[in-house]
Structure formats: C-alpha cells, structure tokens
Design an enzyme around this catalytic site. Structure first.
Site, PDB file in Angstrom:
ATOM      1  N   TYR A 136       0.867  -1.181   0.000  1.00  0.00           N
ATOM      2  CA  TYR A 136       0.000   0.000   0.000  1.00  0.00           C
ATOM      3  C   TYR A 136       0.902   1.229   0.000  1.00  0.00           C
ATOM      4  O   TYR A 136       2.090   1.124  -0.350  1.00  0.00           O
ATOM      5  CB  TYR A 136      -0.888  -0.124   1.253  1.00  0.00           C
ATOM      6  CG  TYR A 136      -2.069   0.794   1.309  1.00  0.00           C
ATOM      7  CD1 TYR A 136      -2.967   0.895   0.255  1.00  0.00           C
ATOM      8  CD2 TYR A 136      -2.312   1.557   2.448  1.00  0.00           C
ATOM      9  CE1 TYR A 136      -4.064   1.743   0.329  1.00  0.00           C
ATOM     10  CE2 TYR A 136      -3.411   2.402   2.532  1.00  0.00           C
ATOM     11  CZ  TYR A 136      -4.275   2.491   1.464  1.00  0.00           C
ATOM     12  OH  TYR A 136      -5.358   3.337   1.539  1.00  0.00           O
ATOM     13  N   ARG A 189      -6.075  10.307 -10.863  1.00  0.00           N
ATOM     14  CA  ARG A 189      -5.486  10.979  -9.678  1.00  0.00           C
ATOM     15  C   ARG A 189      -4.979   9.884  -8.749  1.00  0.00           C
ATOM     16  O   ARG A 189      -5.620   9.541  -7.774  1.00  0.00           O
ATOM     17  CB  ARG A 189      -6.552  11.857  -9.008  1.00  0.00           C
ATOM     18  CG  ARG A 189      -6.046  12.878  -8.057  1.00  0.00           C
ATOM     19  CD  ARG A 189      -5.574  12.302  -6.710  1.00  0.00           C
ATOM     20  NE  ARG A 189      -6.601  12.064  -5.734  1.00  0.00           N
ATOM     21  CZ  ARG A 189      -6.625  11.001  -4.920  1.00  0.00           C
ATOM     22  NH1 ARG A 189      -5.709  10.041  -4.987  1.00  0.00           N
ATOM     23  NH2 ARG A 189      -7.584  10.860  -4.037  1.00  0.00           N
ATOM     24  N   LYS A 207      -5.713  -2.006  -2.782  1.00  0.00           N
ATOM     25  CA  LYS A 207      -6.874  -1.778  -1.903  1.00  0.00           C
ATOM     26  C   LYS A 207      -7.599  -3.098  -1.650  1.00  0.00           C
ATOM     27  O   LYS A 207      -8.026  -3.373  -0.534  1.00  0.00           O
ATOM     28  CB  LYS A 207      -7.855  -0.786  -2.552  1.00  0.00           C
ATOM     29  CG  LYS A 207      -7.331   0.639  -2.649  1.00  0.00           C
ATOM     30  CD  LYS A 207      -7.677   1.472  -1.420  1.00  0.00           C
ATOM     31  CE  LYS A 207      -7.056   2.865  -1.521  1.00  0.00           C
ATOM     32  NZ  LYS A 207      -7.248   3.688  -0.331  1.00  0.00           N
ATOM     33  N   GLU A 279     -12.141   4.759  -6.768  1.00  0.00           N
ATOM     34  CA  GLU A 279     -10.842   5.068  -6.159  1.00  0.00           C
ATOM     35  C   GLU A 279      -9.986   5.897  -7.099  1.00  0.00           C
ATOM     36  O   GLU A 279      -9.792   5.529  -8.272  1.00  0.00           O
ATOM     37  CB  GLU A 279     -10.124   3.746  -5.843  1.00  0.00           C
ATOM     38  CG  GLU A 279      -8.904   3.891  -4.970  1.00  0.00           C
ATOM     39  CD  GLU A 279      -9.229   4.275  -3.523  1.00  0.00           C
ATOM     40  OE1 GLU A 279     -10.090   3.626  -2.912  1.00  0.00           O
ATOM     41  OE2 GLU A 279      -8.609   5.227  -3.015  1.00  0.00           O
ATOM     42  N   ASP A 280      -9.473   6.973  -6.603  1.00  0.00           N
ATOM     43  CA  ASP A 280      -8.467   7.779  -7.296  1.00  0.00           C
ATOM     44  C   ASP A 280      -8.906   8.245  -8.687  1.00  0.00           C
ATOM     45  O   ASP A 280      -8.123   8.248  -9.650  1.00  0.00           O
ATOM     46  CB  ASP A 280      -7.114   7.036  -7.328  1.00  0.00           C
ATOM     47  CG  ASP A 280      -6.480   6.986  -5.935  1.00  0.00           C
ATOM     48  OD1 ASP A 280      -7.170   7.370  -4.962  1.00  0.00           O
ATOM     49  OD2 ASP A 280      -5.324   6.568  -5.807  1.00  0.00           O
ATOM     50  N   ASP A 302     -13.987   6.135  -1.878  1.00  0.00           N
ATOM     51  CA  ASP A 302     -13.054   6.014  -0.761  1.00  0.00           C
ATOM     52  C   ASP A 302     -12.358   7.335  -0.459  1.00  0.00           C
ATOM     53  O   ASP A 302     -12.133   7.673   0.706  1.00  0.00           O
ATOM     54  CB  ASP A 302     -12.023   4.945  -1.153  1.00  0.00           C
ATOM     55  CG  ASP A 302     -11.138   4.546  -0.012  1.00  0.00           C
ATOM     56  OD1 ASP A 302     -11.623   4.539   1.136  1.00  0.00           O
ATOM     57  OD2 ASP A 302      -9.969   4.210  -0.265  1.00  0.00           O
ATOM     58  N   ASP A 303     -12.002   8.080  -1.491  1.00  0.00           N
ATOM     59  CA  ASP A 303     -11.242   9.313  -1.287  1.00  0.00           C
ATOM     60  C   ASP A 303     -12.103  10.403  -0.654  1.00  0.00           C
ATOM     61  O   ASP A 303     -11.624  11.185   0.154  1.00  0.00           O
ATOM     62  CB  ASP A 303     -10.660   9.792  -2.623  1.00  0.00           C
ATOM     63  CG  ASP A 303      -9.766   8.728  -3.214  1.00  0.00           C
ATOM     64  OD1 ASP A 303      -8.760   8.390  -2.580  1.00  0.00           O
ATOM     65  OD2 ASP A 303     -10.106   8.186  -4.287  1.00  0.00           O
ATOM     66  N   ASN A 444      -0.608  11.548   0.152  1.00  0.00           N
ATOM     67  CA  ASN A 444       0.196  10.356  -0.143  1.00  0.00           C
ATOM     68  C   ASN A 444       0.845  10.497  -1.507  1.00  0.00           C
ATOM     69  O   ASN A 444       0.325  11.217  -2.356  1.00  0.00           O
ATOM     70  CB  ASN A 444      -0.722   9.124  -0.166  1.00  0.00           C
ATOM     71  CG  ASN A 444      -1.336   8.858   1.193  1.00  0.00           C
ATOM     72  OD1 ASN A 444      -0.672   8.924   2.204  1.00  0.00           O
ATOM     73  ND2 ASN A 444      -2.622   8.566   1.200  1.00  0.00           N
TER      74      ASN A 444
HETATM   75  N1  LIG Z   1      -4.769   9.740   3.963  1.00  0.00           N
HETATM   76  C1  LIG Z   1      -5.744   9.291   3.228  1.00  0.00           C
HETATM   77  O1  LIG Z   1      -6.435   8.338   3.594  1.00  0.00           O
HETATM   78  C2  LIG Z   1      -6.046   9.937   1.933  1.00  0.00           C
HETATM   79  C3  LIG Z   1      -5.179  10.816   1.368  1.00  0.00           C
HETATM   80  N2  LIG Z   1      -5.478  11.408   0.188  1.00  0.00           N
HETATM   81  C4  LIG Z   1      -4.476  12.279  -0.392  1.00  0.00           C
HETATM   82  O2  LIG Z   1      -4.953  13.590  -0.454  1.00  0.00           O
HETATM   83  C5  LIG Z   1      -4.365  14.252  -1.558  1.00  0.00           C
HETATM   84  C6  LIG Z   1      -5.443  14.996  -2.313  1.00  0.00           C
HETATM   85  O3  LIG Z   1      -6.393  14.098  -2.805  1.00  0.00           O
HETATM   86  P1  LIG Z   1      -7.779  14.648  -3.414  1.00  0.00           P
HETATM   87  O4  LIG Z   1      -8.474  15.495  -2.442  1.00  0.00           O
HETATM   88  O5  LIG Z   1      -8.484  13.502  -3.946  1.00  0.00           O
HETATM   89  O6  LIG Z   1      -7.216  15.537  -4.605  1.00  0.00           O
HETATM   90  P2  LIG Z   1      -7.948  16.657  -5.408  1.00  0.00           P
HETATM   91  O7  LIG Z   1      -7.200  16.826  -6.655  1.00  0.00           O
HETATM   92  O8  LIG Z   1      -9.397  16.407  -5.450  1.00  0.00           O
HETATM   93  O9  LIG Z   1      -7.718  17.972  -4.486  1.00  0.00           O
HETATM   94  C7  LIG Z   1      -6.494  18.600  -4.303  1.00  0.00           C
HETATM   95  C8  LIG Z   1      -6.743  19.968  -3.733  1.00  0.00           C
HETATM   96  O10 LIG Z   1      -5.499  20.519  -3.343  1.00  0.00           O
HETATM   97  C9  LIG Z   1      -5.416  21.835  -3.868  1.00  0.00           C
HETATM   98  N3  LIG Z   1      -4.025  22.188  -4.099  1.00  0.00           N
HETATM   99  C10 LIG Z   1      -3.169  21.648  -4.991  1.00  0.00           C
HETATM  100  N4  LIG Z   1      -1.966  22.240  -4.890  1.00  0.00           N
HETATM  101  C11 LIG Z   1      -2.081  23.154  -3.915  1.00  0.00           C
HETATM  102  C12 LIG Z   1      -1.193  24.093  -3.344  1.00  0.00           C
HETATM  103  N5  LIG Z   1       0.083  24.185  -3.740  1.00  0.00           N
HETATM  104  N6  LIG Z   1      -1.656  24.911  -2.376  1.00  0.00           N
HETATM  105  C13 LIG Z   1      -2.920  24.820  -1.964  1.00  0.00           C
HETATM  106  N7  LIG Z   1      -3.815  23.939  -2.456  1.00  0.00           N
HETATM  107  C14 LIG Z   1      -3.387  23.123  -3.420  1.00  0.00           C
HETATM  108  C15 LIG Z   1      -6.213  21.815  -5.155  1.00  0.00           C
HETATM  109  O11 LIG Z   1      -6.552  23.138  -5.458  1.00  0.00           O
HETATM  110  P3  LIG Z   1      -7.374  23.566  -6.771  1.00  0.00           P
HETATM  111  O12 LIG Z   1      -8.747  23.037  -6.519  1.00  0.00           O
HETATM  112  O13 LIG Z   1      -7.299  25.029  -6.762  1.00  0.00           O
HETATM  113  O14 LIG Z   1      -6.700  22.914  -7.931  1.00  0.00           O
HETATM  114  C16 LIG Z   1      -7.384  20.946  -4.716  1.00  0.00           C
HETATM  115  O15 LIG Z   1      -8.337  21.715  -4.050  1.00  0.00           O
HETATM  116  C17 LIG Z   1      -3.636  13.187  -2.377  1.00  0.00           C
HETATM  117  O16 LIG Z   1      -2.266  13.271  -2.103  1.00  0.00           O
HETATM  118  C18 LIG Z   1      -4.148  11.883  -1.814  1.00  0.00           C
HETATM  119  O17 LIG Z   1      -3.157  10.888  -1.830  1.00  0.00           O
HETATM  120  C19 LIG Z   1      -6.646  11.183  -0.467  1.00  0.00           C
HETATM  121  C20 LIG Z   1      -7.538  10.301   0.040  1.00  0.00           C
HETATM  122  C21 LIG Z   1      -7.277   9.579   1.256  1.00  0.00           C
HETATM  123  C1  LIG Z   2      -5.244   6.645   0.627  1.00  0.00           C
HETATM  124  C2  LIG Z   2      -5.886   7.054  -0.599  1.00  0.00           C
HETATM  125  O1  LIG Z   2      -6.950   6.568  -0.928  1.00  0.00           O
HETATM  126  C3  LIG Z   2      -5.259   8.038  -1.432  1.00  0.00           C
HETATM  127  O2  LIG Z   2      -4.230   8.595  -1.059  1.00  0.00           O
HETATM  128  O3  LIG Z   2      -5.800   8.294  -2.506  1.00  0.00           O
HETATM  129 MG   LIG Z   3      -7.394   6.895  -2.959  1.00  0.00          MG
END
Ligand SMILES: NC(=O)C1=CN([C@@H]2O[C@H](COP(=O)(O)OP(=O)(O)OC[C@H]3O[C@@H](n4cnc5c(N)ncnc54)[C@H](OP(=O)(O)O)[C@@H]3O)[C@@H](O)[C@H]2O)C=CC1
Ligand SMILES: CC(=O)C(=O)O
Ligand SMILES: [Mg+2]
Length: 588
Positions: A136, A189, A207, A279-280, A302-303, A444
């Site tokens: 993972y 993503r 997963k 997912e992603d 999941d996200d 991540n």
């Molecule tokens: N720990 C866990 O269980 C999980 C972790 N994650 C992690 O979270 C991260 C984001 O995932 P997700 O939400 O799906 O991604 P998205 O692409 O949906 O969202 C990313 C967000 O971050 C913003 N962003 C990007 N760069 C910057 C920056 N330099 N400064 C400020 N804001 C910024 C984007 O802004 P804008 O909208 O303006 O482009 C957007 O709003 C990934 O790394 C993923 O691995 C996700 C799911 C689960």
């Molecule tokens: C953990 C997870 O689902 C992610 O980083 O997208």
């Molecule tokens: Mg994910």
C-alpha cells in the site's frame, strides 16, 4: 474443455520449420507448431499434480503433506521436505527483509500473491505493520509509476475504450463469479502522483488485498478494475513500456457514456449487492459519479467518504486528549478537493447532529484553502460546485500562512497532494495559537506529505498531535519518543465493506460512515492516548474491522437498507465468523 487439440502431422516436425515452444515434441503439437500455425490452449479442469501447484488459490508449496502429494500426483514434483505454513512464513519474511529497495519487496510480494495466495495473505495479516507500507502507500505509488516496466501478469480487469459496447462480455471473462467488491479507478489521480493512466491498476489491486487482509473479504470475491479512457500524462504517452491506450483522455459525454455502460454492466452481471468502490478518480469526475450512482448502486468513494470517516474518527478520539467537543474547534484545510471537502462535510454533519445546529451553520467552523488561496464568498461564482458550501464571508487571503494567521485554526488538515506545504512558519504558527495543535498531513505517498512527523514534532516542540496518510517512523525529540499515527482510509473501507456485505446492504448512506467513525474512535484506548495516538495500531486491525463492520451493519439494518435477513443477534461475532482465514486447508 471440449475442443480436440490440434495434432500436427509428423512431416511438419521433420520439416525443419522451427517450432516456437522450446520443447522437442509434445502430444498437443504446441512445441512443434510454427508461429503461423494455430494451437489449442489446453488445460485440465481438475486441479491436481502440476496444475495444482500452479494454481495460486490451492498451491501450498512445500506445505503439501506426504498424503496430499500422494493423492494429488505431486510426488516427485517437490523436494521431500514438508514445511508448515508457519515455517514458510518465517522463511519468506526472512527473504523479504533481505531486499533493501521497497519496490523489490513489492515485486516479491506480488509474485507470492500470484504463486500462493493463502501464504501471501498470512504474511500480510501476521506482519501488517511491516508489510502495509509495501503493498500500500507509499510503495504502491512507486509501483504504479513503474507499472509498465514491472508488469508481469494481469492482476485485475482492464476495460479500455476499445471495449465500448461490450463491457458486459469483458466482465464475463473474469474467472470468478461470486464478486462482492469491485475497486475501480480510471487512474487520473493516483495518490498525489497525478494521472498514471492504466498503470493506476496497482491501486485497486492494493486496496483489494487490504479488503482481504484487514477486512476478511474472500480474495475470490474481490475484483480490481482499471478503466482506461486514455491518459494526459505525456511521459506515459511517450513511454514504449506503457501498458495503456496511447491517446489523450476521453472526456464529456464520451466519458460519461462509457462509465454508464460500465456501471450498468456491473449491476447486470453481479446484481444489486456488489459494492463498487470508486478510487483515485480526478475530482471533476469523482463527485459526479458518486452522486449519479449512489441512488441506483451500492457505491462508495473512498477518497471522499472513506477519508472523511477515518479523519472524523481521529477527531472524535482526540476530543478525549484535547478536552474539547468537535464544535469547539476551528478547522482549516489545505486542499479543497475530494478528500478536503469530503472530510469537511462529514465533520459539519457530525457537529450538526451533536448540537442540533443546521449544517449551513456548522460549516462555518470549517475553512479551506485551495491553490488560489482561502475559499471565500467573493470567489463563489468561479468555484467548482463542491467548494461552494465553504465560501464563507471573509476578505481574500492568498496563502496558507495568511489563512492560519487569520482563521487561527485548532486543527490543520493537509489534503493538497503537495509535499512540504506545511512549512516551519505554518507549523510554528499552529503551535503559537494552540497548546496542542492537531496536525494531519494526509497527502500520499510520503513524498507528497505536507510535512514529516519529525518536522511536526520538532517545530511544535513536541506538542503536536500528528497523523499522516503514509506511515512515518517514531521520532525521538528531547529524549522522548513520539509515535505518529497513520490517518488513512484503510482503517475504514475494509470494515465498512464487510459490514455492507454481511448485512446485504443495497445503498451507502452518510449515517453508515458516521457509524464507522464512532466504531473506530471507540477503539482508541487510554494507552494509545498516552502515546499521543488518535488511532489504534494496525496490529489489531482485523478486530477493529469486525467492530466497524458490526456498527455499519447495525446502521444498515436500522435504516431498512439491509437485505440479509433475519439480522444476526451478535453482529460482532457474525462479522468475525464471516472473515476469510488464510490458513491452509487440508485436501482430501
Ligand atoms: N490519507 C488518506 O487516507 C487519503 C489521502 N489522500 C491524499 O490527499 C491528496 C489529495 O487528494 P484529493 O483530495 O483527492 O485531490 P484533489 O485533486 O481532489 O484535491 C487537491 C486539492 O489541493 C489543492 N491544491 C493543490 N496544490 C495546492 C497548493 N500548492 N496549495 C494549496 N492547495 C493546493 C487543489 O486546489 P485547486 O482546486 O485550486 O486545484 C485541490 O483543491 C492526495 O495526495 C491523496 O493521496 C486522499 C484520500 C485519502
Ligand atoms: C489513501 C488514498 O486513498 C489516497 O491517497 O488516494
Ligand atoms: Mg485513494
């Protein structure tokens, strides 16, 4: 079975035309067939002898007993020693530990999964804290980036645009029938690594291995799927080893129609109770897919939802350490996408349920920063729909440090996908404003974490309560050891999935996510708090998953969305007894 293997006339062999099978001769003619001659793929239907050893579901390697070797035509195919599964496990763990490069460990584990499924799961379950970072995050991220080069055997189903109009037929090609969980990605993503196209397959595979190891879902009931609609990743488009369609991503109606065909085919082939975990996907598709299919299918993102549930669990648990209710906090997110707005919405819902305040009000305790700065009302018109509820009245603020200083959050959550964005200045400001700042760097893999555990503890002089999406080692600071927790949706989805399956759920609702959060939070003990943890360790994850499953199932019954009737009296026991065990079976 059925068709007769092609028999080649002898002249062909003597004819000096080169065979391509590499052997001298075989009864089916495959070895002597030239490249332009047809051969029949010939298999026996009963797994015995060599084919038994080649079938990962049944193979036990050196653990086949003498009696089994005798009964199943294995004698002579294995060296004489008989090893127990425990000894095999010790040997494999010893071998794995010789690899210093994480990707080599990943490949060795994938090989094991393809060779001996039960041993793979036994290793994963018994050594979960050590092996989770391999199958993972973070290693799976690197594996996806290099998937084309390390690809050996397909581990899931690839559905590309070439299969348009015949997705149902493709689903039928998968060898297992009783599918209960599908994890599907379109690879746009992948973690915080961006568009990895078809190479995102590592994520559904990883997963689902956790669905089995952590949640006890049978491996044969799990189906990893990658939808390939192209990629916009130039590097992959120009990579000779890329395994996907070499075209730019389909979008708009073409994308929607393809996904619709997929979703309809899934329901037609597997029925209403198959769980589909998105997912992603990139956020411009993820929210729409979830809302489009959540009233007709058993779907879950999941996200958006799993991450929300795990973070809420940590916040509920942290109430005991911080002595504050959720409503007492002010939350600030860096990142306003799937994870950020998903978490924000579930927190607002929970506070609303706890206080009776309308959700429009409870949202006002939560602020988000995206790549353009703080989300405020003056930006509302230009915001994507999922950001709009968070556009509160405030003057514009350009960056995170400005937002921390203006909003003075008690909780800072990173969901930006961009590493090192919680700078020293940001973390120190959190420590100035709070006796115990709660900081979650959720992005991540490790390279994208907003800050490291060491930075969080050092910059707050050991006062932070810290969690991260990918694991960090314990940190020594001022003579004290700090144990960073892992705030990752893998605490939730295996137990949630088990709860949905065991109750025969037909839809997912927010109340089930809240039930999962409460169940996870309830398992954080005083001892964990004393170590600075707001999540329980993974060593007990199967019991944790069983408890989550029971709570989710109970909620599903209460909501009238369960079809597995009558309801078991003791749902925890039912969950425990439903879980797959990887211990070898004895063969007659
Ligand atoms: N720990 C866990 O269980 C999980 C972790 N994650 C992690 O979270 C991260 C984001 O995932 P997700 O939400 O799906 O991604 P998205 O692409 O949906 O969202 C990313 C967000 O971050 C913003 N962003 C990007 N760069 C910057 C920056 N330099 N400064 C400020 N804001 C910024 C984007 O802004 P804008 O909208 O303006 O482009 C957007 O709003 C990934 O790394 C993923 O691995 C996700 C799911 C689960
Ligand atoms: C953990 C997870 O689902 C992610 O980083 O997208
Ligand atoms: Mg994910």
């Amino acid at each position: 079975m059925g068709s007769t293997p092609t028999e080649l006339p002898c002249e062909d062999v003597a004819d000096n035309r080169s065979g391509v099978g590499g052997g001298i001769s075989d009864v089916y003619g495959e070895d002597s067939a030239t490249l332009d001659q047809l051969v029949t793929p010939w298999v026996t239907s009963v797994a015995s002898g060599y084919s038994l050893m080649r079938d990962p579901r049944y193979n036990k390697g050196l653990a086949f007993t003498d009696k089994e070797r005798d009964a199943h035509y294995l004698t002579g195919l294995l060296p004489p020693v008989v090893l127990s599964q425990d000894v095999q496990e010790r040997k494999l763990m010893h071998n794995l530990r010789q690899y210093t490069v994480p990707l080599q460990r990943y490949m060795a584990l994938m090989d094991l999964q393809e060779r001996n499924e039960r041993l793979f799961y036994k290793l994963l379950i018994d050594n979960v804290e050590e092996l989770l970072p391999v199958v993972y995050t973070p290693t799976v991220g690197e594996a996806c980036q290099k998937y084309g080069s390390i690809f050996r055997k397909p581990q899931g189903l690839y559905i590309s645009l070439k299969e348009k109009g015949k997705i149902l037929e493709v689903l039928k090609n998968w060898p297992q029938r009783g599918i209960q969980v599908i994890v599907v990605t379109d690879g746009e993503r992948i973690l915080g690594l961006g568009d990895l196209g078809c190479q995102g397959m590592g994520i559904p595979v990883g997963k689902l291995s956790l669905y089995t190891a952590l949640g006890g879902i049978r491996p044969s009931a799990c189906l990893p799927i990658t939808i390939d609609v192209g990629t916009n990743n130039e590097k992959l488009l120009n990579d000779e080893f890329y395994i996907g369609l070499k075209q730019r991503r389909a979008t708009g109606q073409e994308y929607a129609d393809f996904l619709h065909e997929f979703m309809c085919a899934v329901k037609q082939n597997y029925g209403e109770k198959v769980l589909v975990q998105f997912e992603d996907f990139a956020n411009h598709n993820a929210f729409d897919l979830l809302s489009k299919y959540s009233s007709s299918h058993l779907v879950f993102n999941d996200d958006i939802q799993g991450t929300a549930s795990v973070v809420l669990a940590g916040l509920i648990a942290a109430q005991k350490v911080l002595g504050k209710t959720l409503a007492d906090h002010t939350f600030l997110f860096l990142g306003a996408g799937e994870a950020g707005t998903g978490i924000a919405e579930l927190i607002a819902l929970k506070i609303s349920k706890e206080t009776g305040a309308p959700i429009d009000e409870t949202r006002k305790k939560i602020w988000l920063v995206d790549s353009k700065g703080l989300i405020v009302s003056s930006r509302k018109e230009s915001l994507q729909h999922f950001k709009q509820p968070w556009a509160h009245e405030h003057e514009p603020v350009k960056n995170l440090i400005g937002a921390v200083n203006a909003i003075k959050p008690t909780v800072l959550i990173g969901t930006s996908g961009v590493g090192q964005t919680f700078t020293k200045e940001v973390v120190e400001a959190m420590a100035t404003n709070n006796e115990k700042p709660l900081i979650l760097a959720l992005s991540n893999p490790t390279s994208q974490a907003e800050c490291t555990a060491e930075q969080a503890y050092t910059w707050t002089k050991g006062r932070a309560i810290f969690g991260s999406g990918s694991p960090f080692d314990p940190v020594e600071y001022n003579g004290k050891t700090y144990l960073p927790g892992q705030a990752n949706n893998c605490y939730i989805f295996p137990g949630l999935g088990l709860g949905l399956i065991m109750s025969g759920a037909i839809r997912v609702r927010d109340d089930m996510l809240l039930a999962a959060s409460e169940a996870l939070a309830a398992q954080v003990t005083e001892e964990h708090f004393a170590n600075g943890l707001i999540y329980p360790p993974f060593s007990n994850i199967r019991q944790i998953s069983a408890n989550i499953a029971a709570s989710v199932a109970a909620k599903t019954y209460d909501l009238g969305l369960a079809s597995n009737l009558p309801r078991a009296k003791d749902l925890v026991k039912f969950a425990e007894s439903s879980m797959y065990s990887p211990v070898y079976r004895n063969y007659r």
